[in-house]
Design a protein around this motif. Structure first.
Motif, PDB file in Angstrom:
ATOM      1  N   VAL A   1       1.443  -4.642   6.265  1.00 32.71           N
ATOM      2  CA  VAL A   1       0.854  -3.304   6.442  1.00 32.71           C
ATOM      3  C   VAL A   1      -0.131  -3.113   5.301  1.00 32.71           C
ATOM      4  O   VAL A   1       0.247  -3.203   4.147  1.00 32.71           O
ATOM      5  CB  VAL A   1       1.930  -2.182   6.410  1.00 32.71           C
ATOM      6  CG1 VAL A   1       1.266  -0.816   6.503  1.00 32.71           C
ATOM      7  CG2 VAL A   1       2.940  -2.369   7.508  1.00 32.71           C
ATOM      8  N   HIS A   2      -1.394  -2.863   5.625  1.00 37.04           N
ATOM      9  CA  HIS A   2      -2.439  -2.679   4.598  1.00 37.04           C
ATOM     10  C   HIS A   2      -2.631  -1.214   4.339  1.00 37.04           C
ATOM     11  O   HIS A   2      -2.921  -0.448   5.160  1.00 37.04           O
ATOM     12  CB  HIS A   2      -3.773  -3.254   5.044  1.00 37.04           C
ATOM     13  CG  HIS A   2      -3.732  -4.729   5.244  1.00 37.04           C
ATOM     14  ND1 HIS A   2      -4.180  -5.604   4.307  1.00 37.04           N
ATOM     15  CD2 HIS A   2      -3.292  -5.478   6.276  1.00 37.04           C
ATOM     16  CE1 HIS A   2      -4.034  -6.839   4.764  1.00 37.04           C
ATOM     17  NE2 HIS A   2      -3.498  -6.784   5.957  1.00 37.04           N
TER      18      HIS A   2
ATOM     19  N   CYS B   1       0.830  -1.201   0.000  1.00 35.67           N
ATOM     20  CA  CYS B   1       0.000   0.000   0.000  1.00 35.67           C
ATOM     21  C   CYS B   1       0.868   1.255   0.000  1.00 35.67           C
ATOM     22  O   CYS B   1       2.061   1.204   0.300  1.00 35.67           O
ATOM     23  CB  CYS B   1      -0.928   0.009   1.204  1.00 35.67           C
ATOM     24  SG  CYS B   1      -0.062  -0.045   2.775  1.00 35.67           S
TER      25      CYS B   1
ATOM     26  N   GLY C   1       3.722   0.676   2.763  1.00 35.34           N
ATOM     27  CA  GLY C   1       3.684  -0.426   3.711  1.00 35.34           C
ATOM     28  C   GLY C   1       4.014  -1.719   2.983  1.00 35.34           C
ATOM     29  O   GLY C   1       3.591  -1.914   1.844  1.00 35.34           O
ATOM     30  N   ASP C   2       4.768  -2.614   3.648  1.00 34.01           N
ATOM     31  CA  ASP C   2       5.153  -3.843   2.966  1.00 34.01           C
ATOM     32  C   ASP C   2       4.648  -5.091   3.683  1.00 34.01           C
ATOM     33  O   ASP C   2       4.002  -5.020   4.726  1.00 34.01           O
ATOM     34  CB  ASP C   2       6.665  -3.888   2.720  1.00 34.01           C
ATOM     35  CG  ASP C   2       7.506  -4.080   3.964  1.00 34.01           C
ATOM     36  OD1 ASP C   2       6.995  -4.584   4.977  1.00 34.01           O
ATOM     37  OD2 ASP C   2       8.705  -3.740   3.921  1.00 34.01           O
ATOM     38  N   TYR C   3       4.952  -6.241   3.113  1.00 37.51           N
ATOM     39  CA  TYR C   3       4.468  -7.521   3.634  1.00 37.51           C
ATOM     40  C   TYR C   3       5.160  -7.955   4.916  1.00 37.51           C
ATOM     41  O   TYR C   3       4.687  -8.855   5.591  1.00 37.51           O
ATOM     42  CB  TYR C   3       4.630  -8.609   2.565  1.00 37.51           C
ATOM     43  CG  TYR C   3       3.494  -8.619   1.589  1.00 37.51           C
ATOM     44  CD1 TYR C   3       2.369  -9.394   1.819  1.00 37.51           C
ATOM     45  CD2 TYR C   3       3.522  -7.838   0.452  1.00 37.51           C
ATOM     46  CE1 TYR C   3       1.313  -9.407   0.936  1.00 37.51           C
ATOM     47  CE2 TYR C   3       2.473  -7.846  -0.442  1.00 37.51           C
ATOM     48  CZ  TYR C   3       1.367  -8.633  -0.193  1.00 37.51           C
ATOM     49  OH  TYR C   3       0.320  -8.629  -1.078  1.00 37.51           O
TER      50      TYR C   3
ATOM     51  N   GLY D   1       5.764  -5.808   7.415  1.00 36.61           N
ATOM     52  CA  GLY D   1       5.377  -4.891   8.477  1.00 36.61           C
ATOM     53  C   GLY D   1       6.131  -3.583   8.516  1.00 36.61           C
ATOM     54  O   GLY D   1       5.963  -2.793   9.442  1.00 36.61           O
ATOM     55  N   LYS D   2       6.948  -3.309   7.521  1.00 39.06           N
ATOM     56  CA  LYS D   2       7.755  -2.088   7.528  1.00 39.06           C
ATOM     57  C   LYS D   2       7.003  -0.930   6.870  1.00 39.06           C
ATOM     58  O   LYS D   2       6.357  -1.094   5.842  1.00 39.06           O
ATOM     59  CB  LYS D   2       9.071  -2.325   6.795  1.00 39.06           C
ATOM     60  CG  LYS D   2      10.076  -1.211   7.032  1.00 39.06           C
ATOM     61  CD  LYS D   2      11.454  -1.623   6.617  1.00 39.06           C
ATOM     62  CE  LYS D   2      12.142  -2.078   7.869  1.00 39.06           C
ATOM     63  NZ  LYS D   2      13.565  -2.220   7.731  1.00 39.06           N
ATOM     64  N   LEU D   3       7.099   0.238   7.500  1.00 45.71           N
ATOM     65  CA  LEU D   3       6.560   1.480   6.971  1.00 45.71           C
ATOM     66  C   LEU D   3       7.743   2.337   6.547  1.00 45.71           C
ATOM     67  O   LEU D   3       8.654   2.587   7.353  1.00 45.71           O
ATOM     68  CB  LEU D   3       5.747   2.206   8.052  1.00 45.71           C
ATOM     69  CG  LEU D   3       5.319   3.629   7.730  1.00 45.71           C
ATOM     70  CD1 LEU D   3       4.233   3.629   6.673  1.00 45.71           C
ATOM     71  CD2 LEU D   3       4.836   4.324   8.991  1.00 45.71           C
TER      72      LEU D   3
ATOM     73  N   GLN E   1       9.694  -0.390  11.795  1.00 42.92           N
ATOM     74  CA  GLN E   1       8.939  -1.647  11.844  1.00 42.92           C
ATOM     75  C   GLN E   1       7.593  -1.317  12.487  1.00 42.92           C
ATOM     76  O   GLN E   1       7.491  -1.191  13.702  1.00 42.92           O
ATOM     77  CB  GLN E   1       9.707  -2.706  12.637  1.00 42.92           C
ATOM     78  CG  GLN E   1       9.101  -4.085  12.558  1.00 42.92           C
ATOM     79  CD  GLN E   1       9.197  -4.684  11.162  1.00 42.92           C
ATOM     80  OE1 GLN E   1      10.188  -4.532  10.471  1.00 42.92           O
ATOM     81  NE2 GLN E   1       8.156  -5.376  10.747  1.00 42.92           N
ATOM     82  N   ALA E   2       6.539  -1.187  11.692  1.00 46.34           N
ATOM     83  CA  ALA E   2       5.246  -0.711  12.176  1.00 46.34           C
ATOM     84  C   ALA E   2       4.335  -1.828  12.648  1.00 46.34           C
ATOM     85  O   ALA E   2       3.501  -1.620  13.522  1.00 46.34           O
ATOM     86  CB  ALA E   2       4.552   0.088  11.080  1.00 46.34           C
ATOM     87  N   HIS E   3       4.465  -3.021  12.061  1.00 48.31           N
ATOM     88  CA  HIS E   3       3.629  -4.158  12.410  1.00 48.31           C
ATOM     89  C   HIS E   3       4.459  -5.426  12.398  1.00 48.31           C
ATOM     90  O   HIS E   3       5.558  -5.471  11.842  1.00 48.31           O
ATOM     91  CB  HIS E   3       2.480  -4.314  11.394  1.00 48.31           C
ATOM     92  CG  HIS E   3       1.493  -3.206  11.414  1.00 48.31           C
ATOM     93  ND1 HIS E   3       0.495  -3.114  12.336  1.00 48.31           N
ATOM     94  CD2 HIS E   3       1.347  -2.116  10.595  1.00 48.31           C
ATOM     95  CE1 HIS E   3      -0.218  -2.034  12.094  1.00 48.31           C
ATOM     96  NE2 HIS E   3       0.282  -1.408  11.058  1.00 48.31           N
TER      97      HIS E   3
END
Length: 124
Positions: A123-124, A79, A95-97, A99-101, A117-119
């Motif tokens: 990241v959707h 996204c 956002g990537d698969y 979890g990095k923003l 590292q956001a998640h």
């Protein structure tokens, strides 16, 4: 009761329409395409066959698309948004698969200007 109704033609004169102006084949699975604010450019991003990310900037000029920048990232990109950026800066968040923003300066895409590292997952 009519068991074989005849189809009525759709009246599209008042409906929004999409007109293809230019098209471009890509060698990755695209997940997002975003116009760069106040410019004739857009970004297409997604995932390469080996699960790395692909981000390509195109410029529209006289009906033709020209690739102006290209980046490969360690994880597939899912996204993107310009929602947190001023028009003048033209910074895009992705956002990537994994979890990095990342925040990218689209005028200099050699490296993200911010990364976190956001998640723990996508990241959707």
């Amino acid at each position: 009761l009519d068991l074989n109704p005849k189809p009525t033609p759709m009246d599209a004169t008042n409906a929004p329409q999409i007109v293809e102006y230019a098209s471009q084949s890509v060698n990755f699975t695209p997940f997002a395409t975003k116009w760069i604010p106040c410019s004739p450019r857009f970004v297409c991003l997604g995932t390469n066959p080996r699960n790395t990310g692909a981000m390509v900037v195109y410029e529209l000029n006289k009906g033709k698309l020209k690739e102006t920048a290209k980046v490969t990232t360690p994880a597939g990109l899912k996204c993107a948004t310009f929602g947190a950026s001023f028009f003048e800066k033209r910074q895009m968040a992705t956002g990537d698969y994994k979890g990095k923003l990342n925040i990218w300066d689209l005028n200099n895409m050699k490296k993200a200007v911010f990364s976190v590292q956001a998640h723990s997952g996508i990241v959707h």
